[in-house]
Design a protein around this motif. Sequence first.
Motif, PDB file in Angstrom:
ATOM      1  N   SER A  30      60.961  50.422  98.330  1.00 38.76           N
ATOM      2  CA  SER A  30      62.209  50.589  97.589  1.00 38.76           C
ATOM      3  C   SER A  30      63.145  51.602  98.220  1.00 38.76           C
ATOM      4  CB  SER A  30      61.911  50.984  96.150  1.00 38.76           C
ATOM      5  OG  SER A  30      61.202  52.205  96.123  1.00 38.76           O
ATOM      6  N   THR A  31      62.694  52.252  99.288  1.00 35.74           N
ATOM      7  CA  THR A  31      63.506  53.269  99.943  1.00 35.74           C
ATOM      8  C   THR A  31      64.415  52.718 101.027  1.00 35.74           C
ATOM      9  OG1 THR A  31      61.774  54.911  99.536  1.00 35.74           O
ATOM     10  CG2 THR A  31      63.380  55.447 101.234  1.00 35.74           C
ATOM     11  N   TYR A  32      64.077  51.528 101.541  1.00 32.12           N
ATOM     12  CA  TYR A  32      64.718  51.050 102.758  1.00 32.12           C
ATOM     13  C   TYR A  32      65.480  49.743 102.584  1.00 32.12           C
ATOM     14  CZ  TYR A  32      61.780  54.536 104.907  1.00 32.12           C
ATOM     15  OH  TYR A  32      61.180  55.724 105.241  1.00 32.12           O
ATOM     16  N   ALA A  33      66.610  49.664 103.314  1.00 29.23           N
ATOM     17  CA  ALA A  33      67.280  48.381 103.449  1.00 29.23           C
ATOM     18  C   ALA A  33      66.384  47.433 104.244  1.00 29.23           C
ATOM     19  CB  ALA A  33      68.612  48.551 104.174  1.00 29.23           C
ATOM     20  N   MET A  34      66.540  46.156 103.984  1.00 29.22           N
ATOM     21  CA  MET A  34      65.745  45.137 104.659  1.00 29.22           C
ATOM     22  C   MET A  34      66.672  44.082 105.249  1.00 29.22           C
ATOM     23  SD  MET A  34      62.547  46.004 104.363  1.00 29.22           S
ATOM     24  CE  MET A  34      61.818  44.494 104.978  1.00 29.22           C
ATOM     25  N   TYR A  35      66.197  43.421 106.282  1.00 36.79           N
ATOM     26  CA  TYR A  35      67.031  42.472 107.011  1.00 36.79           C
ATOM     27  C   TYR A  35      66.233  41.230 107.391  1.00 36.79           C
ATOM     28  CZ  TYR A  35      69.613  46.814 107.591  1.00 36.79           C
ATOM     29  OH  TYR A  35      70.272  47.996 107.344  1.00 36.79           O
ATOM     30  N   TRP A  36      66.964  40.120 107.502  1.00 32.49           N
ATOM     31  CA  TRP A  36      66.437  38.906 108.116  1.00 32.49           C
ATOM     32  C   TRP A  36      67.225  38.648 109.396  1.00 32.49           C
ATOM     33  CZ3 TRP A  36      62.186  36.192 106.923  1.00 32.49           C
ATOM     34  CH2 TRP A  36      61.639  36.345 105.651  1.00 32.49           C
ATOM     35  N   TYR A  37      66.508  38.404 110.477  1.00 31.61           N
ATOM     36  CA  TYR A  37      67.071  38.010 111.757  1.00 31.61           C
ATOM     37  C   TYR A  37      66.541  36.618 112.093  1.00 31.61           C
ATOM     38  CZ  TYR A  37      68.673  42.712 113.126  1.00 31.61           C
ATOM     39  OH  TYR A  37      69.334  43.920 113.230  1.00 31.61           O
ATOM     40  N   ILE A  51      70.109  43.592 102.995  1.00 28.96           N
ATOM     41  CA  ILE A  51      70.176  43.985 101.601  1.00 28.96           C
ATOM     42  C   ILE A  51      69.826  45.456 101.490  1.00 28.96           C
ATOM     43  CG2 ILE A  51      67.771  43.260 101.158  1.00 28.96           C
ATOM     44  CD1 ILE A  51      68.737  42.350  98.352  1.00 28.96           C
ATOM     45  N   THR A  52      70.576  46.191 100.666  1.00 27.03           N
ATOM     46  CA  THR A  52      70.318  47.607 100.498  1.00 27.03           C
ATOM     47  C   THR A  52      69.016  47.839  99.739  1.00 27.03           C
ATOM     48  OG1 THR A  52      71.744  47.553  98.543  1.00 27.03           O
ATOM     49  CG2 THR A  52      72.728  48.295 100.617  1.00 27.03           C
ATOM     50  N   ASN A  53      68.569  49.096  99.728  1.00 27.34           N
ATOM     51  CA  ASN A  53      67.255  49.388  99.139  1.00 27.34           C
ATOM     52  C   ASN A  53      67.186  49.000  97.678  1.00 27.34           C
ATOM     53  OD1 ASN A  53      69.061  51.658  98.743  1.00 27.34           O
ATOM     54  ND2 ASN A  53      67.298  52.757  97.948  1.00 27.34           N
ATOM     55  N   GLY A  54      68.280  49.172  96.940  1.00 24.13           N
ATOM     56  CA  GLY A  54      68.275  48.818  95.525  1.00 24.13           C
ATOM     57  C   GLY A  54      68.646  47.374  95.255  1.00 24.13           C
ATOM     58  N   GLY A  55      69.126  46.699  96.277  1.00 23.98           N
ATOM     59  CA  GLY A  55      69.461  45.288  96.124  1.00 23.98           C
ATOM     60  C   GLY A  55      70.877  45.016  95.672  1.00 23.98           C
ATOM     61  N   LEU A  98      62.914  46.011 109.393  1.00 22.03           N
ATOM     62  CA  LEU A  98      63.455  47.226 108.812  1.00 22.03           C
ATOM     63  C   LEU A  98      63.423  48.322 109.869  1.00 22.03           C
ATOM     64  CD1 LEU A  98      61.205  49.461 106.633  1.00 22.03           C
ATOM     65  CD2 LEU A  98      60.228  47.628 108.008  1.00 22.03           C
ATOM     66  N   ASP A  99      64.217  49.354 109.619  1.00 21.40           N
ATOM     67  CA  ASP A  99      64.246  50.540 110.469  1.00 21.40           C
ATOM     68  C   ASP A  99      63.779  51.736 109.660  1.00 21.40           C
ATOM     69  OD1 ASP A  99      67.206  49.118 111.601  1.00 21.40           O
ATOM     70  OD2 ASP A  99      65.463  49.449 112.892  1.00 21.40           O
ATOM     71  N   ILE A 100      62.828  52.459 110.208  1.00 20.38           N
ATOM     72  CA  ILE A 100      62.401  53.728 109.613  1.00 20.38           C
ATOM     73  C   ILE A 100      62.666  54.801 110.667  1.00 20.38           C
ATOM     74  CG2 ILE A 100      60.514  55.062 108.678  1.00 20.38           C
ATOM     75  CD1 ILE A 100      59.229  52.467 107.741  1.00 20.38           C
TER      76      ILE A 100
END
Length: 116
Positions: A30-37, A51-55, A98-100
């Motif tokens: 829930s802390t991180y934005a997620m992506y589809w490539y 999509i941002t962490n909160g959606g 995702l990027d951390i």
Amino acid sequence: QVQLVESGGDLVQPGGSLRLSCATSGFTFSTYAMYWYRQAPGKERELVAGITNGGSITNYVDSVKGRFTISRDNAKNTVLLQMNSLKPEDTAVYYCHLDIGLRGYWGQGTQVTVSS
């Protein structure tokens, strides 16, 4: 450790629909934005949706706007990509990302083939 596992890819006819899923573990989802490539044969990997962490905020590459929807379930640590009105040019391997900090993480990918 961080794990991203995509599923849901398949062979589908033009105009059809698929829903991709990315199951995650090893980090506070829930802390991180997620992506589809996606990456088509002979082409560079391209960002499809984020999509941002909160959606609350999503964004899409122009070619999929109005057809694809990214969403997330923070209770299930899962990010989804609903793909409608699929076209042959959507054929690609789709990756969750995702990027951390300065490190990027990728799943193994799931193949989507749109063909009659």
